[in-house]
Design an enzyme around this catalytic site. Structure first.
Site, PDB file in Angstrom:
ATOM      1  N   CYS A   1      -3.805   0.175  13.389  1.00 43.00           N
ATOM      2  CA  CYS A   1      -4.152   1.405  13.572  1.00 43.00           C
ATOM      3  C   CYS A   1      -5.627   1.441  14.145  1.00 43.00           C
ATOM      4  CB  CYS A   1      -4.144   2.578  12.470  1.00 43.00           C
ATOM      5  SG  CYS A   1      -2.620   2.527  11.860  1.00 43.00           S
TER       6      CYS A   1
ATOM      7  N   HIS B   1      -9.462   8.448  12.524  1.00 46.30           N
ATOM      8  CA  HIS B   1      -7.954   7.899  12.702  1.00 46.30           C
ATOM      9  C   HIS B   1      -6.996   8.994  11.958  1.00 46.30           C
ATOM     10  CE1 HIS B   1      -4.144   6.010  12.831  1.00 46.30           C
ATOM     11  NE2 HIS B   1      -4.276   5.403  11.490  1.00 46.30           N
TER      12      HIS B   1
ATOM     13  N   ASN C   1       1.114  10.309  12.143  1.00 45.95           N
ATOM     14  CA  ASN C   1       0.045   8.914  12.589  1.00 45.95           C
ATOM     15  C   ASN C   1       0.798   8.118  13.598  1.00 45.95           C
ATOM     16  OD1 ASN C   1      -1.188   6.405  12.437  1.00 45.95           O
ATOM     17  ND2 ASN C   1      -1.061   6.202  10.214  1.00 45.95           N
TER      18      ASN C   1
HETATM   19  N1  COA Z   1       8.650  13.366  -0.067  1.00 46.00           N
HETATM   20  C1  COA Z   1       8.704  13.515  -1.371  1.00 46.00           C
HETATM   21  N2  COA Z   1       8.325  12.749  -2.376  1.00 46.00           N
HETATM   22  C2  COA Z   1       7.537  11.620  -1.989  1.00 46.00           C
HETATM   23  C3  COA Z   1       7.857  11.332  -0.472  1.00 46.00           C
HETATM   24  C4  COA Z   1       8.286  12.057   0.377  1.00 46.00           C
HETATM   25  N3  COA Z   1       8.246  11.794   1.673  1.00 46.00           N
HETATM   26  N4  COA Z   1       7.111  10.132  -0.571  1.00 46.00           N
HETATM   27  C5  COA Z   1       6.649   9.799  -1.695  1.00 46.00           C
HETATM   28  N5  COA Z   1       6.972  10.683  -2.602  1.00 46.00           N
HETATM   29  C6  COA Z   1       7.042  10.783  -4.184  1.00 46.00           C
HETATM   30  C7  COA Z   1       7.082   9.283  -4.875  1.00 46.00           C
HETATM   31  O1  COA Z   1       8.451   8.909  -4.854  1.00 46.00           O
HETATM   32  C8  COA Z   1       6.371   9.696  -5.830  1.00 46.00           C
HETATM   33  O2  COA Z   1       7.196  10.311  -6.876  1.00 46.00           O
HETATM   34  P1  COA Z   1       7.228  10.022  -8.620  1.00 46.00           P
HETATM   35  O3  COA Z   1       5.795  10.548  -9.000  1.00 46.00           O
HETATM   36  O4  COA Z   1       8.447  10.604  -9.275  1.00 46.00           O
HETATM   37  O5  COA Z   1       7.362   8.398  -8.566  1.00 46.00           O
HETATM   38  C9  COA Z   1       5.303  10.863  -5.729  1.00 46.00           C
HETATM   39  O6  COA Z   1       5.901  11.368  -4.366  1.00 46.00           O
HETATM   40  C10 COA Z   1       4.051  10.345  -5.509  1.00 46.00           C
HETATM   41  O7  COA Z   1       3.941   9.397  -4.545  1.00 46.00           O
HETATM   42  P2  COA Z   1       2.732   8.075  -4.276  1.00 46.00           P
HETATM   43  O8  COA Z   1       3.022   7.374  -3.264  1.00 46.00           O
HETATM   44  O9  COA Z   1       1.937   7.926  -5.494  1.00 46.00           O
HETATM   45  O10 COA Z   1       1.816   9.612  -3.637  1.00 46.00           O
HETATM   46  P3  COA Z   1       0.361   9.313  -3.081  1.00 46.00           P
HETATM   47  O11 COA Z   1      -0.329  10.388  -3.501  1.00 46.00           O
HETATM   48  O12 COA Z   1      -0.078   7.943  -2.729  1.00 46.00           O
HETATM   49  O13 COA Z   1       0.873   9.951  -1.454  1.00 46.00           O
HETATM   50  C11 COA Z   1       0.897   9.031   0.468  1.00 46.00           C
HETATM   51  C12 COA Z   1       1.685   9.301  -0.865  1.00 46.00           C
HETATM   52  C13 COA Z   1       1.849   7.990   1.529  1.00 46.00           C
HETATM   53  C14 COA Z   1       0.675  10.331   1.538  1.00 46.00           C
HETATM   54  C15 COA Z   1      -0.655   8.298   0.641  1.00 46.00           C
HETATM   55  O14 COA Z   1      -0.520   7.503  -0.625  1.00 46.00           O
HETATM   56  C16 COA Z   1      -0.991   8.053   1.691  1.00 46.00           C
HETATM   57  O15 COA Z   1      -1.318   8.829   2.649  1.00 46.00           O
HETATM   58  N6  COA Z   1      -1.776   6.664   1.786  1.00 46.00           N
HETATM   59  C17 COA Z   1      -2.120   6.294   2.972  1.00 46.00           C
HETATM   60  C18 COA Z   1      -1.069   5.661   3.940  1.00 46.00           C
HETATM   61  C19 COA Z   1      -1.808   5.510   5.370  1.00 46.00           C
HETATM   62  O16 COA Z   1      -2.495   5.969   5.860  1.00 46.00           O
HETATM   63  N7  COA Z   1      -0.977   4.571   5.988  1.00 46.00           N
HETATM   64  C20 COA Z   1      -1.327   4.269   7.249  1.00 46.00           C
HETATM   65  C21 COA Z   1      -2.493   3.611   7.442  1.00 46.00           C
HETATM   66  S1  COA Z   1      -2.964   3.255   9.301  1.00 46.00           S
END
Ligand code: COA
Length: 310
Positions: free
Chosen positions: A112, A235, A265
């Site tokens: 990215c 980004h 993204n």
């Molecule tokens: N829909 C519903 N629930 C979802 C889900 C979805 N699409 N994806 C994950 N969950 C659930 C998980 O299973 C978890 O459930 P649990 O508590 O029962 O285990 C809960 O939501 C929390 O998941 P978690 O991954 O810990 O949440 P988070 O606060 O870290 O948010 C992201 C998840 C992906 C939104 C976040 O981590 C993020 O944006 N990270 C950076 C990703 C990024 O920028 N990547 C690209 C880099 S260039």
């Protein structure tokens, strides 16, 4: 004279995949996706539209916007982690299609952050007078490496391309400072084997920390202060990460680019796609101080502070 952006262009596929469509495909909800990421819909390329096609369309628009011809281009840099195939490079494929017969060509792999790496690589050739016009494209067809059974990643990404022609701009305008960086110890948090895999929590923590820091660093390197920044293009990975960098720079909400709700993204394409939309919407004017800041797999990061205008 510094290097700056002479023209920009973008391409996004016409198919819109909404959060509602994803609700029907996997255990997720529109509300979760909006609240946790800020994404409402994303564009997905069809089977006949590959990375090189999107790169070509965005490049054509940037060349036209710059008021040059394909034959004026000396070098093509394509930032992508989803090339049509491992080789030949996407840059060589579009070199042929564009008729840019005087251009050298290579691809850049910095996930990215790729567009930041591309622009700064181009700057070096321009400011040493080695080349006059460099085409930089950020393009991604992430849908082809997305595991559509993994709700943790499938809701986040979209396809698209953004491009810029880099060349000399008038005195005082153009790139004022930059920062590029990498921390390979974090490679395990975001990578592809068959499909894309991600440890969202770890990437989130890294991104919040690094985006604010890099943005502050380039402002300081440019000899400016936060209150002299007119516009921030982070980004577009997650609205909460973007907001944290905006707060770090103490910018009002209208001074930060936000296109994530429309495109998700798009990785290396997200900053140039946002730039094009912001220019169309009149959010950036000549002589504005603009900060680009990106992060991604690798882990990698990059930020640029520039004074807008040719
Ligand atoms: N829909 C519903 N629930 C979802 C889900 C979805 N699409 N994806 C994950 N969950 C659930 C998980 O299973 C978890 O459930 P649990 O508590 O029962 O285990 C809960 O939501 C929390 O998941 P978690 O991954 O810990 O949440 P988070 O606060 O870290 O948010 C992201 C998840 C992906 C939104 C976040 O981590 C993020 O944006 N990270 C950076 C990703 C990024 O920028 N990547 C690209 C880099 S260039």
């Amino acid at each position: 004279m510094s290097a700056g952006l002479l023209g920009v262009g973008k391409f996004v596929p016409s198919y819109i995949m909404t959060n509602e469509e994803l609700e029907n495909r996997m255990d997720t909800s529109d509300e979760w996706i909006r609240t946790m990421t800020g994404i409402e819909e994303r564009r997905i390329a069809d089977d006949d539209t590959n990375t090189s096609h999107m790169a070509y369309y965005a490049a054509q628009n940037a060349i036209e916007d710059a008021g040059i011809t394909a034959e004026d281009i000396d070098l093509i840099l394509v930032a992508t982690v989803t090339p049509d195939r491992p080789f030949p490079a996407v840059s060589t494929m579009i070199q042929h299609k564009l008729g840019a017969k005087n251009a050298a060509a290579m691809d850049i792999s910095a996930a990215c952050s790729g567009f930041m790496y591309g622009i700064i690589t181009a700057q070096q050739f321009i400011e040493t007078n080695a080349y006059e016009h460099i085409l930089v494209v950020g393009v991604e067809k992430l849908s082809k490496i997305t595991d559509w059974d993994d709700r943790n990643t499938a809701v986040l990404f979209g396809d698209g391309a953004g491009a810029a022609v880099v060349g000399k701009v008038s005195e005082g305008r153009g790139i004022l400072s930059f920062e590029l960086g990498a921390d390979g110890s974090g490679g395990k948090y975001l990578y592809q084997d068959d499909y894309l895999h991600m440890n969202g929590r770890e990437v989130f923590k890294f991104a919040v920390r690094q985006m604010g820091l890099s943005a502050e660093n380039v402002i300081e390197k440019a000899g400016l202060t936060k209150d002299e920044v007119d516009y921030l293009i982070p980004h577009q990975a997650n609205i909460r990460i973007m907001e944290s960098s905006r707060e770090k720079l103490e910018l009002p909400i209208e001074k930060m680019s936000k296109t994530i709700h429309k495109y998700g993204n798009t990785s290396a394409a997200s900053i140039p796609i946002s730039l094009v939309d912001d220019l169309i919407d009149g959010k950036i004017k000549d002589d504005d101080v603009v900060v680009f800041v990106g992060f991604g797999g690798g882990l990698t990061w990059g930020a640029i502070c520039l004074r807008w205008g040719r």
